[in-house]
Design an enzyme around this catalytic site. Structure first.
Site, PDB file in Angstrom:
ATOM      1  N   GLY A   1     -36.243 -24.420 -31.602  1.00 35.53           N
ATOM      2  CA  GLY A   1     -36.784 -24.330 -30.249  1.00 35.53           C
ATOM      3  C   GLY A   1     -36.215 -25.447 -29.385  1.00 35.53           C
TER       4      GLY A   1
ATOM      5  NE  ARG B   1     -38.953 -26.115 -23.887  1.00 40.20           N
ATOM      6  CZ  ARG B   1     -39.560 -24.942 -23.702  1.00 40.20           C
ATOM      7  NH1 ARG B   1     -39.306 -24.214 -22.626  1.00 40.20           N
ATOM      8  NH2 ARG B   1     -40.409 -24.464 -24.596  1.00 40.20           N
TER       9      ARG B   1
ATOM     10  CG  ASP C   1     -44.373 -24.868 -32.192  1.00 39.06           C
ATOM     11  OD1 ASP C   1     -44.559 -24.623 -33.404  1.00 39.06           O
ATOM     12  OD2 ASP C   1     -44.320 -23.974 -31.336  1.00 39.06           O
ATOM     13  CG  ASN C   2     -47.130 -24.895 -36.411  1.00 38.56           C
ATOM     14  OD1 ASN C   2     -47.511 -24.915 -37.567  1.00 38.56           O
ATOM     15  ND2 ASN C   2     -45.974 -24.327 -36.051  1.00 38.56           N
TER      16      ASN C   2
ATOM     17  CB  CYS D   1     -75.155 -27.902 -23.557  1.00 38.50           C
ATOM     18  SG  CYS D   1     -76.222 -27.313 -24.830  1.00 38.50           S
TER      19      CYS D   1
HETATM   20  N1  LIG Z   1     -43.898 -21.856 -39.673  1.00 40.69           N
HETATM   21  C1  LIG Z   1     -42.766 -21.863 -38.987  1.00 40.69           C
HETATM   22  N2  LIG Z   1     -41.622 -21.441 -39.545  1.00 40.69           N
HETATM   23  C2  LIG Z   1     -40.461 -21.427 -38.858  1.00 40.69           C
HETATM   24  N3  LIG Z   1     -40.358 -21.819 -37.579  1.00 40.69           N
HETATM   25  C3  LIG Z   1     -41.458 -22.246 -36.955  1.00 40.69           C
HETATM   26  C4  LIG Z   1     -42.714 -22.291 -37.643  1.00 40.69           C
HETATM   27  N4  LIG Z   1     -43.642 -22.756 -36.773  1.00 40.69           N
HETATM   28  C5  LIG Z   1     -42.988 -22.990 -35.605  1.00 40.69           C
HETATM   29  N5  LIG Z   1     -41.689 -22.690 -35.709  1.00 40.69           N
HETATM   30  C6  LIG Z   1     -40.661 -22.792 -34.664  1.00 40.69           C
HETATM   31  O1  LIG Z   1     -40.590 -24.110 -34.185  1.00 40.69           O
HETATM   32  C7  LIG Z   1     -40.035 -24.062 -32.857  1.00 40.69           C
HETATM   33  C8  LIG Z   1     -40.727 -25.106 -32.026  1.00 40.69           C
HETATM   34  O2  LIG Z   1     -40.059 -25.178 -30.807  1.00 40.69           O
HETATM   35  P1  LIG Z   1     -40.786 -25.404 -29.409  1.00 40.69           P
HETATM   36  O3  LIG Z   1     -41.851 -26.413 -29.548  1.00 40.69           O
HETATM   37  O4  LIG Z   1     -39.740 -25.651 -28.398  1.00 40.69           O
HETATM   38  O5  LIG Z   1     -41.531 -24.041 -29.225  1.00 40.69           O
HETATM   39  P2  LIG Z   1     -41.207 -22.783 -28.351  1.00 40.69           P
HETATM   40  O6  LIG Z   1     -42.084 -21.704 -28.895  1.00 40.69           O
HETATM   41  O7  LIG Z   1     -39.744 -22.492 -28.300  1.00 40.69           O
HETATM   42  O8  LIG Z   1     -41.627 -23.230 -26.905  1.00 40.69           O
HETATM   43  P3  LIG Z   1     -43.069 -23.172 -26.195  1.00 40.69           P
HETATM   44  O9  LIG Z   1     -44.079 -23.361 -27.282  1.00 40.69           O
HETATM   45  O10 LIG Z   1     -43.003 -24.334 -25.264  1.00 40.69           O
HETATM   46  O11 LIG Z   1     -43.109 -21.831 -25.549  1.00 40.69           O
HETATM   47  C9  LIG Z   1     -40.220 -22.657 -32.338  1.00 40.69           C
HETATM   48  O12 LIG Z   1     -38.977 -22.060 -32.132  1.00 40.69           O
HETATM   49  C10 LIG Z   1     -41.010 -21.980 -33.441  1.00 40.69           C
HETATM   50  O13 LIG Z   1     -40.642 -20.630 -33.617  1.00 40.69           O
END
Ligand SMILES: Nc1ncnc2c1ncn2[C@@H]1O[C@H](COP(=O)(O)OP(=O)(O)OP(=O)(O)O)[C@@H](O)[C@H]1O
Ligand SMILES: [Zn+2]
Length: 644
Positions: free
Chosen positions: A22, A55, A113-114, A169
């Site tokens: 990403g 981006r 991103d997680n 609340c």
């Molecule tokens: N479990 C996973 N396995 C593989 N790729 C993952 C997993 N979780 C997240 N990703 C990837 O990590 C990347 C994180 O990039 P980024 O934070 O830029 O997110 P995005 O989805 O491209 O942008 P936004 O969230 O801002 O719309 C994403 O392309 C997402 O698909």
């Protein structure tokens, strides 16, 4: 002794795994190949969205809908045709990306991103003994951290801040900030009206007959009439009912809300015209549902997403977006499955209009559509430059761990890290530039935390009422959600209580399903009671630990303090004790946002915080309050709502 390799030689001779293609991933891939890396594998589960194009520069409009990993590979091969890049379009948690797979790499680079995926990769890297470079960005802020087993803290050695939630609340009865109005709209009213989730209504209120009929569409009722009825109930009748609860307003400091005028008073043209705006006027002038294709704002001619609406316009958008959602769900045969989604324009309009009207009820500053979308969708606008800086820092850290690994490697190419002093690795924080302050703040990594549940030998204590906690809840909420497990297996001293495996026979599947429904106390082989030690493991993550269950009867729980009804204790699993995190959350809430978005991990932006982070080895993040662009963003992934 062989002469030391140059960085380019080091890059050329290393095999790297990138997870995430990403915002950070695109920058990282480009910097990797331009730094001499030639052997790269990349995993991303997603496809390209239009919103990525500003981006994620390896993607173009024609790529929308295609695999991020595959397109990133093709684009880079155009300027580095000699690179060996393998693109995997998949979830890093899939079983094919197991410990053996990870072991084939010299280093793993995360651009995720997680938190769940980050934890999973951390565990794979620990098990495979492959160093991990972890990263995150939020607007102008970012960080890169190096994690080498046995040498530095792992990604999970320190608790991650828990997203802060809003007391229900406050959301329901006494909001006093714009964010309260937005969260009410997105998390309470939206699911109550449009979701089939039978629990959704319980979050909104203890319903009585008046409320129930207000939220139920009568047979044959048009979407517009239903919308107007809900408007009149939520913004008028409901407020009048609240005002009638005198004890609620006994405290004079508490500002009383004001009911809004009835819809027909506020919007003279009436519901149908308001709902349809200019829809259908170009054709036969017939405002039928078939013509309701556009968004409410388009139909109503409200073109400025940054403008704050008048009450009348907000009421029009409310009814129009509401009616359109109902009509859309009907025509999709989809009624009752809707969940707020920041990319659904009608849902965003509904939330923005509801929040604006509620702000009018409570005399709170009202936010524009743009701001409300940012707040509801937890959007912190990404800054490409921050991603580029972070991509570069990842490569710098990668080269350091690779150099160290190669120095300790054997002839067969199996590399082990050698002790190094001083430690060459760094955690680096990208800060928003202010005069007299550095853009990049490096600090020495923390040592491994002996009490880490993942890389140390920690036990985790679960305090709960064993008469009411079910095994299913323990698995879903505690093991999967809180502890990031993928496929947990739960063993009691005498028996296996739960496992997930393709090879299970029917009897086992049936027994485990039964166990999931059972309370801990009633599980087979004597049940799980006070002081029972469960052995919990996840084969896919090569991760196991003892979970000690401590019984605390239901009547000893304080709903306000522990709304979950259970507590998880362990040095590296509970962030509540970390004062810095608490302070962080407060700062941000002042700004109308709850900061703790678990998407991007450790973000700090001033020196004191960095010192605090060093001292506590705490991973914490902070949204930059000075960043005007971020004005509407970041209420966190907090979907949990605390009962006050
Ligand atoms: N479990 C996973 N396995 C593989 N790729 C993952 C997993 N979780 C997240 N990703 C990837 O990590 C990347 C994180 O990039 P980024 O934070 O830029 O997110 P995005 O989805 O491209 O942008 P936004 O969230 O801002 O719309 C994403 O392309 C997402 O698909
Ligand atoms: Zn650890």
């Amino acid at each position: 002794m062989a002469p030391e390799m140059s960085d380019v030689e080091l890059a050329k001779s290393s095999k790297v795994l990138m997870v995430g293609a990403g915002g950070i991933g695109c920058e990282l891939l480009k910097t990797l190949v331009l730094s001499g890396f030639e052997d790269i594998e990349m995993i991303d589960l997603d496809t390209i969205d239009v919103s990525n194009l500003n981006r994620q520069f390896l993607f173009r409009k024609r790529h929308v809908g295609m695999s991020k990993a595959k397109v990133a590979r093709e684009t880079v091969l155009k300027f580095r045709p000699d690179a060996r890049i393998v693109a995997h379009h998949g979830n890093v948690k899939d079983s094919s990306f197991d410990v053996d797979f990870v072991r084939t790499f010299d280093v793993v680079l995360n651009g995720l991103d997680n938190l769940e995926a980050r934890k999973h990769v951390n565990r794979l890297c620990l098990a495979a003994e492959v160093p991990l470079i972890e990263s995150g960005t939020t607007g102008y802020l970012g960080q890169v951290t190096a994690h080498v087993r046995g040498r530095t803290a792992c990604f999970e050695c320190n608790p991650k801040p828990v997203p802060k939630s809003h007391p229900i609340c406050t959301l329901r009865d006494t909001p006093d900030k714009p964010i309260h109005c937005v969260v009410y709209a997105a998390d309470l009213l939206f699911p109550r009206l449009f979701s089939a989730d039978p629990n959704a209504k319980s979050d909104l209120d203890e319903e009585d007959a008046v409320e129930l009929s207000a939220f139920t569409r009568s047979p044959g009722e048009s979407p517009e009439s239903f919308a107007v009825r809900v408007y009149d109930y939520v913004f008028r009748t409901k407020i009048e009912r609240l005002l009638a609860k005198e004890e609620m307003w006994a405290d004079e400091k508490r500002k009383k809300p004001t009911p809004l005028p009835a819809f027909t008073e506020l919007v003279p043209e009436g519901p149908t015209a308001a709902a349809h705006g200019t829809d259908g006027l170009n054709g036969d002038g017939n405002n039928s549902n078939n013509t309701m294709t556009s968004t409410a704002c388009k139909a109503l001619g409200l073109r400025d997403a940054h403008a704050a609406w008048t009450d009348a316009d907000a009421a029009r958008v409310f009814v129009s977006s509401f009616a359109r959602i109902v009509a859309r769900d009907e025509s999709d045969g989809n009624h009752g499955t809707d969940k707020f989604d920041k990319d659904d324009a009608l849902a965003v309009e509904f939330v923005a209009a509801t929040a604006a009207l509620r702000s009018a009820n409570y005399g709170i500053e009202r936010k524009s559509l743009f701001d409300a979308k940012g707040m509801a969708g937890n959007i912190v606008h990404a800054v490409a430059t921050t991603n580029a800086i972070v991509g570069g820092l990842i490569v710098i850290e990668a080269l350091k761990v690779l150099r160290q690994r190669k120095a300790g490697g054997d002839a067969g190419g199996v590399a082990t890290p050698v002790p190094c002093a001083p430690c060459p690795y760094r955690y680096t924080f990208v800060k928003q530039h202010k005069s007299n302050s550095r853009l990049l703040e490096p600090m020495e990594p923390d040592p491994p935390n002996k009490s880490c549940v993942v890389c140390g030998a920690a036990r985790v204590e679960l305090v709960c009422d064993v008469e009411s906690m079910t095994l299913g809840r323990l698995i879903d909420e505690v093991l999967k959600k809180k502890l990031g497990m993928n496929a947990p297996e739960v063993n009691a001293p005498e028996t296996i209580l739960y496992e997930q495996d393709d090879g299970l026979d029917d009897d086992e599947i049936e027994q485990y399903a039964k166990n999931c429904k059972s309370t801990l106390a009633n599980l087979p082989a004597g049940g799980v009671r006070h002081n029972t030690a469960l052995r919990v493991s996840d084969f896919t993550q090569k991760f196991e630990f003892d979970l000690i269950v401590t019984h605390r009867p239901g009547d000893e729980w304080d709903d306000e303090e522990d709304p979950d009804g259970y507590v998880l204790r362990g040095d590296s699993v509970s962030a509540e004790s970390n004062e810095n995190n608490a302070a962080n959350g407060e700062n941000n809430e002042e700004n109308g946002a709850v900061a703790e978005d678990v998407d991007d991990c450790l973000i700090v932006d001033d020196e004191d915080e960095i010192k605090a982070a060093t001292a506590t080895a705490g991973t914490k993040r902070k949204r930059d309050d000075d960043d005007d662009d971020n004005d509407g963003g970041g209420r966190g992934d907090a979907k949990e709502i605390r009962i006050e």
